[in-house]
Design a protein around this motif. Sequence first.
Motif, PDB file in Angstrom:
ATOM      1  N   ALA A 236       0.852  -1.188   0.000  1.00 49.17           N
ATOM      2  CA  ALA A 236       0.000   0.000   0.000  1.00 49.17           C
ATOM      3  C   ALA A 236       0.890   1.241   0.000  1.00 49.17           C
ATOM      4  CB  ALA A 236      -0.918   0.010   1.224  1.00 49.17           C
ATOM      5  N   PRO A 237       0.392   2.369  -0.483  1.00 45.10           N
ATOM      6  CA  PRO A 237       1.194   3.592  -0.478  1.00 45.10           C
ATOM      7  C   PRO A 237       1.622   3.984   0.931  1.00 45.10           C
ATOM      8  CG  PRO A 237      -0.775   3.857  -1.834  1.00 45.10           C
ATOM      9  CD  PRO A 237      -0.932   2.568  -1.099  1.00 45.10           C
ATOM     10  N   VAL A 238       2.864   4.450   1.061  1.00 43.53           N
ATOM     11  CA  VAL A 238       3.399   4.914   2.341  1.00 43.53           C
ATOM     12  C   VAL A 238       3.252   6.430   2.386  1.00 43.53           C
ATOM     13  CG1 VAL A 238       5.435   5.080   3.810  1.00 43.53           C
ATOM     14  CG2 VAL A 238       5.018   3.004   2.491  1.00 43.53           C
ATOM     15  N   LYS A 239       2.433   6.913   3.283  1.00 42.14           N
ATOM     16  CA  LYS A 239       2.113   8.335   3.323  1.00 42.14           C
ATOM     17  C   LYS A 239       3.114   9.100   4.182  1.00 42.14           C
ATOM     18  CE  LYS A 239      -2.860   7.638   2.658  1.00 42.14           C
ATOM     19  NZ  LYS A 239      -4.209   7.915   3.190  1.00 42.14           N
ATOM     20  N   SER A 240       3.101  10.421   4.011  1.00 41.50           N
ATOM     21  CA  SER A 240       3.874  11.316   4.864  1.00 41.50           C
ATOM     22  C   SER A 240       2.968  12.477   5.266  1.00 41.50           C
ATOM     23  CB  SER A 240       5.111  11.847   4.128  1.00 41.50           C
ATOM     24  OG  SER A 240       4.735  12.702   3.059  1.00 41.50           O
ATOM     25  N   ARG A 241       3.351  13.179   6.314  1.00 42.19           N
ATOM     26  CA  ARG A 241       2.495  14.266   6.808  1.00 42.19           C
ATOM     27  C   ARG A 241       2.369  15.394   5.788  1.00 42.19           C
ATOM     28  NH1 ARG A 241       1.436  14.208  12.364  1.00 42.19           N
ATOM     29  NH2 ARG A 241       2.473  12.519  13.493  1.00 42.19           N
ATOM     30  N   LEU A 242       3.494  15.874   5.280  1.00 47.96           N
ATOM     31  CA  LEU A 242       3.438  16.958   4.308  1.00 47.96           C
ATOM     32  C   LEU A 242       2.820  16.483   2.998  1.00 47.96           C
ATOM     33  CD1 LEU A 242       6.833  18.850   4.820  1.00 47.96           C
ATOM     34  CD2 LEU A 242       4.565  19.411   5.705  1.00 47.96           C
ATOM     35  N   GLY A 243       3.065  15.215   2.649  1.00 48.50           N
ATOM     36  CA  GLY A 243       2.461  14.684   1.442  1.00 48.50           C
ATOM     37  C   GLY A 243       0.946  14.678   1.511  1.00 48.50           C
ATOM     38  N   HIS A 244       0.404  14.372   2.694  1.00 46.85           N
ATOM     39  CA  HIS A 244      -1.055  14.394   2.874  1.00 46.85           C
ATOM     40  C   HIS A 244      -1.596  15.799   2.636  1.00 46.85           C
ATOM     41  CE1 HIS A 244      -5.018  13.971   4.665  1.00 46.85           C
ATOM     42  NE2 HIS A 244      -4.731  14.980   5.462  1.00 46.85           N
ATOM     43  N   TRP A 245      -0.953  16.787   3.256  1.00 45.09           N
ATOM     44  CA  TRP A 245      -1.425  18.158   3.083  1.00 45.09           C
ATOM     45  C   TRP A 245      -1.178  18.658   1.662  1.00 45.09           C
ATOM     46  CZ3 TRP A 245      -4.893  19.965   6.056  1.00 45.09           C
ATOM     47  CH2 TRP A 245      -4.962  19.562   7.391  1.00 45.09           C
ATOM     48  N   GLY A 246      -0.150  18.114   1.001  1.00 43.21           N
ATOM     49  CA  GLY A 246       0.055  18.444  -0.400  1.00 43.21           C
ATOM     50  C   GLY A 246      -1.122  18.013  -1.247  1.00 43.21           C
ATOM     51  N   GLY A 247      -1.685  16.836  -0.958  1.00 43.54           N
ATOM     52  CA  GLY A 247      -2.863  16.385  -1.697  1.00 43.54           C
ATOM     53  C   GLY A 247      -4.056  17.297  -1.474  1.00 43.54           C
ATOM     54  N   VAL A 248      -4.229  17.789  -0.242  1.00 47.60           N
ATOM     55  CA  VAL A 248      -5.319  18.730   0.042  1.00 47.60           C
ATOM     56  C   VAL A 248      -5.108  20.019  -0.747  1.00 47.60           C
ATOM     57  CG1 VAL A 248      -6.438  20.088   1.846  1.00 47.60           C
ATOM     58  CG2 VAL A 248      -5.721  17.738   2.319  1.00 47.60           C
ATOM     59  N   ILE A 249      -3.877  20.522  -0.753  1.00 44.09           N
ATOM     60  CA  ILE A 249      -3.576  21.757  -1.478  1.00 44.09           C
ATOM     61  C   ILE A 249      -3.800  21.578  -2.973  1.00 44.09           C
ATOM     62  CG2 ILE A 249      -1.688  23.314  -2.127  1.00 44.09           C
ATOM     63  CD1 ILE A 249      -0.578  22.939   0.701  1.00 44.09           C
ATOM     64  N   ASN A 250      -3.448  20.411  -3.507  1.00 45.29           N
ATOM     65  CA  ASN A 250      -3.629  20.163  -4.941  1.00 45.29           C
ATOM     66  C   ASN A 250      -5.094  20.329  -5.347  1.00 45.29           C
ATOM     67  OD1 ASN A 250      -0.910  19.586  -5.112  1.00 45.29           O
ATOM     68  ND2 ASN A 250      -1.190  17.378  -5.041  1.00 45.29           N
ATOM     69  N   PHE A 251      -5.988  19.700  -4.598  1.00 47.73           N
ATOM     70  CA  PHE A 251      -7.407  19.814  -4.936  1.00 47.73           C
ATOM     71  C   PHE A 251      -7.913  21.231  -4.696  1.00 47.73           C
ATOM     72  CE2 PHE A 251      -7.817  15.165  -5.103  1.00 47.73           C
ATOM     73  CZ  PHE A 251      -8.707  15.054  -6.163  1.00 47.73           C
ATOM     74  N   ALA A 252      -7.393  21.898  -3.655  1.00 45.15           N
ATOM     75  CA  ALA A 252      -7.802  23.288  -3.417  1.00 45.15           C
ATOM     76  C   ALA A 252      -7.401  24.178  -4.592  1.00 45.15           C
ATOM     77  CB  ALA A 252      -7.172  23.801  -2.124  1.00 45.15           C
ATOM     78  N   LEU A 253      -6.208  23.967  -5.149  1.00 47.07           N
ATOM     79  CA  LEU A 253      -5.769  24.736  -6.319  1.00 47.07           C
ATOM     80  C   LEU A 253      -6.706  24.530  -7.498  1.00 47.07           C
ATOM     81  CD1 LEU A 253      -1.889  24.217  -6.345  1.00 47.07           C
ATOM     82  CD2 LEU A 253      -3.119  26.352  -5.966  1.00 47.07           C
ATOM     83  N   VAL A 254      -7.045  23.262  -7.769  1.00 52.14           N
ATOM     84  CA  VAL A 254      -7.923  22.974  -8.905  1.00 52.14           C
ATOM     85  C   VAL A 254      -9.293  23.613  -8.701  1.00 52.14           C
ATOM     86  CG1 VAL A 254      -9.074  21.139 -10.193  1.00 52.14           C
ATOM     87  CG2 VAL A 254      -6.703  20.855  -9.484  1.00 52.14           C
ATOM     88  N   LEU A 255      -9.820  23.543  -7.486  1.00 50.58           N
ATOM     89  CA  LEU A 255     -11.135  24.123  -7.215  1.00 50.58           C
ATOM     90  C   LEU A 255     -11.120  25.636  -7.388  1.00 50.58           C
ATOM     91  CD1 LEU A 255     -12.190  21.981  -4.120  1.00 50.58           C
ATOM     92  CD2 LEU A 255     -13.271  21.971  -6.373  1.00 50.58           C
ATOM     93  N   VAL A 256     -10.073  26.289  -6.878  1.00 54.13           N
ATOM     94  CA  VAL A 256      -9.994  27.747  -7.001  1.00 54.13           C
ATOM     95  C   VAL A 256      -9.884  28.158  -8.463  1.00 54.13           C
ATOM     96  CG1 VAL A 256      -8.539  29.759  -6.536  1.00 54.13           C
ATOM     97  CG2 VAL A 256      -9.046  28.146  -4.707  1.00 54.13           C
TER      98      VAL A 256
END
Length: 334
Positions: free
Chosen positions: A256-276
């Motif tokens: 399974a994918p190995v997550k990181s703390r900043l990587g998780h928030w990077g995914g949130v930021i990515n979708f926020a950018l697309v939405l904006v």
Amino acid sequence: MRKDGNQSKPVPVWFILAHDRSLLIQTGRRSWIARRVGRGSPVILWIDKRDGPALIGNAEISKDPELTKQIVKDYPRKYLLARLGFHRPRQERFDAGEILAIEITPIRDLPDGFAAKPGSRAPSISETGPPDDRPPPRAQGIARAQLANLLSASRFVLAALWLVAFLSGNRGQMILGSIALAAAASDFVDGRIARWMGHANGVGKWLDALGDIVFILTALSSEALAGTIPIYLPVLIACSFAQYVVDSVAISHSSAPVKSRLGHWGGVINFALVLVLSCTPSALLPARLVRQVSPLLALFYIAAILERALNYLPFRAIRCDKRGKRDCAWRCNI
């Protein structure tokens, strides 16, 4: 384990070995680990990775000052991030009760290949435990069982729709905004549905991650080619995802994918950018603000890459203990 005797969701933790070969971890006073151990729940432990060697044992919250001192002393020796000051346990926090020391006593090994299945029946702590006479779960239809995977796969379709709309000149907020909202909604619910239905597995998590990156790169690359954002943003996101894959598959050998703390928030930021970018015209303040903070976003993505890279430098080699299992120099799942 949960109160009903089923497996809970595994979480990564750091650990060290005590002098009597028990395992020591630290956790927050209000964490689920602390709550479950406090009521006497047994613990299932995977070493090094989610499908690695597994064992089951008893756990208890310890107030022994010698054990807390050992955690404070040994964590920085074993883990690079702790030595740099990240998630480093401190004696004053133990004394104040903000964090707790937990001692895990292994009872028996679990069969090779035993994998975490949140919501399924947990193994007995003794080899001759009472038989599980609960009725089997109700059979589910194929479509229902794969609902979460279908939601993850829908982002491939949404990426294709975005690309068609963008290339054909239909770049209005109604069209692109609707596609972006649908993608964000599917990403928000697919994991929750998988866990609720007991179908959270490595295949589904990889499908989720691939659906995310295909949609995000399609949307942001289109915006970069239109001059809305700098091209280095989607390039850094692609590099970060490539490192994510290499780390999970080639380095951690995880199913399974190995997550990181900043990587998780990077995914949130990515979708926020697309939405904006999809929901507001480029002349309005939110879209202009995205362009102005692009250098800061680039620094964040670089920091996420460096955070993951720091985990490649353990301070001591992985060694074997008397049980023939690896003393994890990275992290384990509990």
